[in-house]
Design an enzyme around this catalytic site. Structure first.
Site, PDB file in Angstrom:
ATOM      1  N   HIS A 337       0.755  -1.002   0.060  1.00  0.00           N
ATOM      2  CA  HIS A 337       0.023  -0.163  -0.116  1.00  0.00           C
ATOM      3  C   HIS A 337       0.871   1.336  -0.012  1.00  0.00           C
ATOM      4  O   HIS A 337       1.996   1.307   0.757  1.00  0.00           O
ATOM      5  CB  HIS A 337      -0.822   0.005   1.296  1.00  0.00           C
ATOM      6  CG  HIS A 337      -1.620   1.179   1.400  1.00  0.00           C
ATOM      7  ND1 HIS A 337      -1.671   2.030   2.444  1.00  0.00           N
ATOM      8  CD2 HIS A 337      -2.567   1.731   0.554  1.00  0.00           C
ATOM      9  CE1 HIS A 337      -2.489   3.151   2.106  1.00  0.00           C
ATOM     10  NE2 HIS A 337      -3.195   2.980   1.350  1.00  0.00           N
ATOM     11  N   ASN A 338       0.559   2.293  -0.939  1.00  0.00           N
ATOM     12  CA  ASN A 338       1.429   3.564  -0.744  1.00  0.00           C
ATOM     13  C   ASN A 338       2.708   3.139  -1.067  1.00  0.00           C
ATOM     14  O   ASN A 338       3.637   3.549  -0.228  1.00  0.00           O
ATOM     15  CB  ASN A 338       1.067   4.330   0.432  1.00  0.00           C
ATOM     16  CG  ASN A 338      -0.285   5.029   0.236  1.00  0.00           C
ATOM     17  OD1 ASN A 338      -1.040   4.993  -0.605  1.00  0.00           O
ATOM     18  ND2 ASN A 338      -0.466   5.730   1.573  1.00  0.00           N
ATOM     19  N   GLU A 367       1.387   0.069  -5.623  1.00  0.00           N
ATOM     20  CA  GLU A 367       0.386   1.146  -5.950  1.00  0.00           C
ATOM     21  C   GLU A 367       1.110   2.264  -6.319  1.00  0.00           C
ATOM     22  O   GLU A 367       2.286   2.718  -5.979  1.00  0.00           O
ATOM     23  CB  GLU A 367      -0.313   1.405  -4.439  1.00  0.00           C
ATOM     24  CG  GLU A 367      -1.351   2.268  -4.790  1.00  0.00           C
ATOM     25  CD  GLU A 367      -1.939   2.609  -3.253  1.00  0.00           C
ATOM     26  OE1 GLU A 367      -2.984   3.557  -3.363  1.00  0.00           O
ATOM     27  OE2 GLU A 367      -1.925   2.166  -2.310  1.00  0.00           O
ATOM     28  N   ASP A 369       0.066   6.566  -6.861  1.00  0.00           N
ATOM     29  CA  ASP A 369      -1.205   7.423  -6.843  1.00  0.00           C
ATOM     30  C   ASP A 369      -0.673   8.459  -7.712  1.00  0.00           C
ATOM     31  O   ASP A 369       0.377   9.283  -7.229  1.00  0.00           O
ATOM     32  CB  ASP A 369      -0.926   7.675  -5.390  1.00  0.00           C
ATOM     33  CG  ASP A 369      -2.454   8.260  -4.826  1.00  0.00           C
ATOM     34  OD1 ASP A 369      -3.296   8.537  -5.660  1.00  0.00           O
ATOM     35  OD2 ASP A 369      -2.612   8.436  -3.698  1.00  0.00           O
ATOM     36  N   GLU A 416      -4.096   4.653  -9.344  1.00  0.00           N
ATOM     37  CA  GLU A 416      -5.189   5.762  -8.843  1.00  0.00           C
ATOM     38  C   GLU A 416      -4.785   6.887  -9.302  1.00  0.00           C
ATOM     39  O   GLU A 416      -3.784   7.493  -9.362  1.00  0.00           O
ATOM     40  CB  GLU A 416      -4.849   5.632  -7.321  1.00  0.00           C
ATOM     41  CG  GLU A 416      -6.070   6.133  -6.795  1.00  0.00           C
ATOM     42  CD  GLU A 416      -6.198   6.232  -5.018  1.00  0.00           C
ATOM     43  OE1 GLU A 416      -6.451   7.379  -4.578  1.00  0.00           O
ATOM     44  OE2 GLU A 416      -5.784   5.300  -4.487  1.00  0.00           O
TER      45      GLU A 416
END
EC number: 3.1.4.11
Length: 903
Positions: A337-338, A367, A369, A416
């Site tokens: 995550h992140n 991930e 973003d 994302e």
């Protein structure tokens, strides 16, 4: 609820316990003569009788070594003794009828108990020592005395450490180049340090100085005798010595046959030959004489037990060992995550090293973003926060370089996307140019029902993102936004569902070129299970906020498991975790969620579980889920508080024997170099399996604490269980983390094993380890007879038979109805066999942890008469070996043969 130690200062509810070793600190047991001397001096032992009676008596060996005496006694001194000649067997543990039927059975430590079986009627003298050390001294000494009688000391002296002494003498001579008969202290210290790297220099030096002081010797030169004495003292591990003599037929070394027996009976090694034994001896025995004669000394045995060959982790799992041809939805996937963050997710810096570290650790879902950046270059950071930015292109470069370094199986990029159409096109250009053919852009086959397999997608990169609907004909269109970061500024509502749906109304423009890069991981919004079962396509992926996923895991566990049989589910941490703390991945794995996104930058218990879990399949980032979570017709609810239908529970028996070279916890300056260690054993899995137990604290001994404590855990779903060993420093201010090791249950090797310890951040702690014994059985056993009646010898009335779920599809229900009776018969057969095995183990004088080979070994000495004629013969002509009695034999042997026939 259980609270786990993950390096923080959180406290547990527990009693502080103190352990005082009963071993004399100045003298460590390093051979049989030490045991005999200790027995002549005597020990206080508890004598156990029936009806829970316990007598404290002082036991000692007569100086002539002919008999064992105890005092005080109501009998005259001639009767308060047992002749060594009359002893038939020395049995370890609580394995006689008197122990088993005793009211205080549960209060007696298995490791401190032993029994002396003596006389023609096989009577038992049942004893409990104050510590496992003392019990081991008596068991070892008595076994030597039974074998060699009054010649025991002569025999020990003639063979006492011959190999070891000659090896050390040779080493000393090589160091004493000028043949002076002594070497400088600093050389002697370094010498011992080289042979045992875990020892601290100051401890070795202190031992030499103590020896010199005791001899009132001045100067710092070390003689050969002093060198050998200090080596004996510092480099002999008593617990390994006691183990060696259990298998050495009362010698100070193991020959090839002894080692074969150890490898088969204890280590569970199959197809052992004398050649294999000899190879091990030649690899680990330091003494040349031992290598030539095929003998393994205490030093060679220690080398072997501390080598990778005796690691607790099964080497079969170090490579990909699972079926990789199942659909993607049938695997747990190591996920980050992140990934771009290296500290917290609110203010922390973004850095490219986050991707390098995660990919090197076998992560298969990262991930990105992505936001509009300066100079028409998209950038990556957490929106709505103060985290720093990194350029999208450089991240794709790094992904291209490291994507398949740790694993050849597919990598999922969770995009994302918050970019304008203009910068979306730049993203597409970068990905196509840099990743090229690695991108999987092939449209899903609508004829199929499941995703392709990891095997078929080797070397491919999958993009998980929004996709334009098939009826969108333009170069761009609008889709719903998927913005995890925006949730940070939202308060957690009363309903978790509301929280997930806060952003559903927001829409944004998506360009067709980016949409076309998305193939089998199309991001869609989750509505509810029934809608998904009817309408969701197998290539569509839903993301769940941790809060929402927890709600479904608790309220709809069966539906969640069934949903995850066909569809990928990604769970991401609650945005309220602004410190980037981690959720417990097992809360979601138990429901079959494949992509549980972890903050790789945050160490602690949860990351230990994630790292440990993905070790089990060659660290390739994919772990096949249990069959009960994959099969179309199976039903599984993760929140079961009991056994899982169709899965045989396992019993895990763990004995924490000792620790080696525990470092001082970081930042604990108050106590100086003192360490007061204790060990927690934690089981993580479905709720029914979660448990923990701890050892007592060993005060002021981080170098070689002996714990000798045994624990038992029932594991109802072994395929989802993990075992975590945590070593802590007992401190009233707040217990400090020393080290840990986390291992999937399926990767445990049974037998005597060493566990390497890791620091809070996952690095190996040099020379720090735990020494343990692991056994796995498939049922409970032992204990008091009334308890055993419930837990072992299940009568037909109390047996649990498998039942069928009615599907209300007539043809299927009728077919399965016919299977009920054969299943009942098979259950009866299994229960009857297991009951017979338990009885056989008890009569052999062994605990429920024992295997059948150990049973045959234990009774082999009883199968021969006084004049070496066999009382029982094994007939190997039948399908199974049978025992045949020869003439008149003691009643106890008849019972053993009858019990064996039952098995």
């Amino acid at each position: 609820s259980l609270v786990y130690q993950d390096g923080t200062k959180q406290k547990r509810e527990r009693k502080k316990t103190v352990s005082f070793s009963s071993m004399p600190t100045e003298k460590k047991i390093s051979g049989a003569s030490d045991c005999i001397n200790a027995m002549v001096e005597g020990s206080e032992l508890k004598k156990i009788r029936s009806n829970s009676r316990v007598y404290h008596r002082y036991f000692l060996l007569d100086a002539d070594m002919q008999s064992l005496r105890w005092e005080p006694s109501k009998k005259d001194s001639e009767k308060a003794k047992i002749d060594i000649k009359s002893i038939k067997e020395v049995r370890t543990g609580k394995n006689t009828d008197i122990f088993r039927s005793n009211g205080i059975y549960d209060q007696i430590s298995e490791d401190c108990a032993f029994s002396i079986i003596y006389g023609e009627n096989y009577e038992s003298l049942d004893l409990v020592a104050n510590s496992a050390d003392v019990a081991n001294i008596w068991v070892t000494g008595l076994r030597y005395l039974i074998s060699y009688g009054k010649h025991t000391l002569d025999m020990i002296e003639s063979t006492q450490d011959n190999m070891r002494t000659s090896w050390l003498s040779q080493m000393f001579s090589e160091s004493d180049v000028e043949n002076l008969g002594h070497i400088p202290l600093c050389n002697a210290v370094q010498f011992i340090k080289d042979l045992n790297p875990g020892l601290k220099n100051n401890k070795i030096e202190l031992k030499f100085k103590e020896l010199h002081r005791s001899k009132e010797k001045t100067g710092t030169e070390v003689t050969k005798e002093e060198f050998i004495e200090v080596f004996h003292e510092l480099c002999t591990r008593p617990e390994i010595y006691f183990l060696l003599v259990q298998f050495s037929s009362n010698k100070e070394f193991l020959d090839t046959k002894d080692l074969m027996m150890f490898l088969e009976a204890e280590q569970g090694m199959a197809h052992v030959t004398e050649e294999i034994s000899l190879e091990i001896i030649q690899k680990y025995e330091p003494a040349k004489e031992g290598q030539e004669k095929g003998c393994l000394s205490i030093d060679g045995f220690t080398n072997y037990l501390t080598s990778p060959d005796c690691h607790i982790f099964d080497p079969e799992h170090k490579k990909v060992c699972q079926d990789m041809k199942q659909p993607l939805s049938h695997y747990f996937i190591n996920s980050s995550h992140n990934t771009y963050l290296i500290e917290d997710q609110f203010r922390g810096p973004s850095d490219i090293t986050g991707y390098i570290r995660a990919l090197k650790m076998g992560c298969r879902s990262v991930e990105l973003d992505v936001w509009d950046g300066p100079d028409n270059e998209p950038v990556i950071y957490t929106g709505h926060t103060m985290t720093s930015q990194i350029v999208f292109r450089s991240v794709i470069d790094i992904i291209n370089k490291y994507a398949f370094i740790a694993s050849e199986y597919p990598l999922i990029l969770c995009l994302e996307n918050h970019c304008s159409i203009k910068q979306q096109k730049v993203m597409v250009q970068h990905m196509k140019k840099i990743l090229g053919d690695k991108l999987h852009t092939q449209s899903p086959n609508i004829e199929e029902s499941y995703l392709p397999s990891p095997e078929s997608l080797k070397g491919k990169i999958l993009i998980k993102a929004k996709k334009l609907s098939s009826n969108c004909s333009g170069l761009e269109g609008d889709v719903t936004d998927e913005d995890e970061g925006a949730e940070m500024s939202q308060r957690v509502g009363k309903e978790a569902v509301e929280q997930q749906n806060l952003m559903t109304g927001k829409r944004f423009q998506l360009c067709k070129e980016l949409s076309e890069l998305v193939s089998i991981c199309k991001s869609v919004q989750f509505k509810e299970f029934q809608v998904s079962f009817q309408l969701q396509k197998y290539w569509e992926v839903c993301s769940f906020n941790e809060v929402l996923a927890s709600k479904y895991a608790n309220e709809n566990p069966g539906d969640f498991v069934n949903y995850n049989k066909r569809f990928l589910a990604r769970v991401f941490p609650s945005p309220m975790r602004i410190d980037s703390s981690n959720m417990n991945p097992q809360d979601f794995w138990k429901c079959g969620c494949q992509i549980v996104a972890m903050n790789f930058q945050t160490p602690g218990l949860m990351m230990d579980l994630n790292i440990g879990w993905f070790r089990q399949n060659g660290n390739c980032g994919y772990v096949l889920r249990p069959a009960i979570m994959r099969e179309e017709v199976s039903f599984f609810s993760a929140n079961t508080k009991d056994t899982v239908p169709g899965v045989s529970p396992q019993l895990l028996h763990i004995k924490i024997i000792s620790g080696q070279n525990f470092p001082k916890p970081k930042g604990s300056g108050a106590k100086g170099d003192v360490v007061d260690p204790y060990v927690y054993v934690e089981i993580h899995g479905i709720p029914a399996d979660c448990a923990e137990q701890r050892t007592k604290t060993m005060h002021q001994n981080g170098d070689n604490p002996i714990f000798d404590e045994s624990f038992e855990f029932q594991i109802n779903l072994p395929e989802l269980a993990m075992v975590r060993f945590v070593v802590l420093d007992d401190d009233y201010i707040g217990d400090e983390f020393i080290g840990q090791y986390t291992i999937p249950f399926e990767c445990l090797q049974t037998g005597y094993r060493h566990i390497p310890l890791q620091s809070l951040t996952g690095e190996m702690l040099t020379h720090a380890s735990l020494f343990v014994h692991v056994a796995i059985t498939n049922r409970r056993g032992g204990g008091k007879p009334h308890k055993r009646g419930l837990s072992v010898r299940k009568g037909k009335k109390s047996r649990e038979y498998a039942s069928m779920r009615t599907l209300w599809i007539k043809t299927i229900d009728e077919v399965f109805k016919n299977a009920l009776q054969p299943i009942r018969d098979a259950t009866d057969l299994r229960e009857n066999m297991q009951n017979a095995v338990v009885s056989f183990k008890e009569l052999c004088g062994l605990s429920p942890v024992a295997n059948l080979m150990q049973c045959i070994l234990a009774v082999s000495t009883r199968l021969v008469g006084p004049d070496s004629t066999p009382l029982v013969v094994l007939n190997l002509n039948d399908q199974y070996p049978t025992m045949e009695l020869q003439g008149i034999v003691p009643e106890v042997l008849k019972k053993i043969v009858t019990a064996y026939d039952m098995v």
